[in-house]
Design an enzyme around this catalytic site. Structure first.
Site, short mmCIF file in Angstrom:
data_model
loop_
_atom_site.label_atom_id
_atom_site.label_comp_id
_atom_site.label_asym_id
_atom_site.label_seq_id
_atom_site.Cartn_x
_atom_site.Cartn_y
_atom_site.Cartn_z
N HIS A 85 67.98 123.40 39.81
CA HIS A 85 67.71 124.24 40.98
C HIS A 85 67.33 123.42 42.21
O HIS A 85 67.36 123.93 43.33
CB HIS A 85 66.63 125.28 40.66
CG HIS A 85 65.24 124.73 40.51
ND1 HIS A 85 64.67 124.45 39.28
CD2 HIS A 85 64.30 124.40 41.42
CE1 HIS A 85 63.45 124.00 39.45
NE2 HIS A 85 63.20 123.95 40.75
N ASP B 39 68.28 124.11 33.00
CA ASP B 39 67.91 123.79 34.39
C ASP B 39 67.79 122.28 34.59
O ASP B 39 66.86 121.80 35.21
CB ASP B 39 66.60 124.49 34.76
CG ASP B 39 66.32 124.42 36.26
OD1 ASP B 39 67.28 124.38 37.04
OD2 ASP B 39 65.12 124.36 36.63
N SER C 94 59.40 119.87 41.45
CA SER C 94 60.46 120.10 40.48
C SER C 94 61.28 118.82 40.24
O SER C 94 61.70 118.17 41.19
CB SER C 94 61.39 121.21 40.96
OG SER C 94 60.72 122.43 41.00
#
Length: 209
Positions: A87, A121, A199
């Site tokens: 993402h 992810d 992230s």
């Protein structure tokens, strides 16, 4: 919260003159955290993405560049392999944008996508140019984790390079759904501060360092 170092010294010792010659006493736990950060932070990279989105205020479907940031981890220094979350970079990939990686030494490098797994992810990149002296972070084994273990998280929250936060493992085997409907399973929950930009960064087990 951020403090200027001089201000912090004044608060703790009353004057810079008193604090400057001496070294602050560190607990064993603090020293282990410091050592773990020193070993791991050089493997953490800063990811900048350029995404093209439709400008809602334009009369025509004009594409407007938009910049994003995130974190990645070098897992193979010899081949220049960087692991991050999908993402972090998927907007740039879908819009024909770009992904640039800044190493711990401040050097920027273009990177190409090697592969990704939407269900996990995860995205894997390879540096276009692999400089000498970069370090990698060895991969861990999550099968023996226990709730309550201390963890360290390193990332680039809000663009603040290689910031460290600490916490514990709050739960295991969590499941969550992404905004696109993908279901992520076997997740590790932590109370270490994780903010936009974190992230893709590593989560290290404190006791294993």
């Amino acid at each position: 919260m951020l403090f200027r170092s001089a201000t912090l010294l004044l608060l703790l010792s009353g004057s810079i003159a008193q604090a400057a010659p001496s070294v602050a006493t560190r607990t064993e736990e603090e020293q282990r955290t410091i050592d773990a950060y020193k070993r791991a932070n050089q493997s953490v990279v800063f990811i900048t993405t350029k995404t093209y989105v439709v400008d809602p205020f334009a009369f025509f479907d004009e594409l407007k560049p938009q910049q994003g940031t995130g974190t990645g981890t070098i897992i193979d220094a010899q081949r220049g392999i960087v692991l991050t979350n999908l993402h972090v970079i998927e907007g740039a990939l879908e819009s024909g944008g770009s992904v640039e990686i800044m190493l711990a030494n401040g050097r920027n490098s273009r990177a190409k996508l090697v592969g990704f797994d939407a269900e996990s992810d995860i995205a894997v990149f390879q540096l276009a140019e692999i400089p000498k002296g970069i370090s990698q972070l060895p991969q861990g084994d999550s099968s023996g984790l226990e709730v309550g273990q201390r963890v360290l998280a390193i990332g680039n929250p809000f663009g603040l390079y290689r910031s460290l936060t600490t916490g514990i493992i709050s739960s295991l085997d969590r499941t969550m759904k992404t905004p696109r409907g993908a279901v992520l399973k076997d997740l590790i929950q932590t109370d270490a501060a994780i903010n936009p930009g974190n992230s893709g960064g590593p989560l290290s087990i404190w006791t294993a360092m």
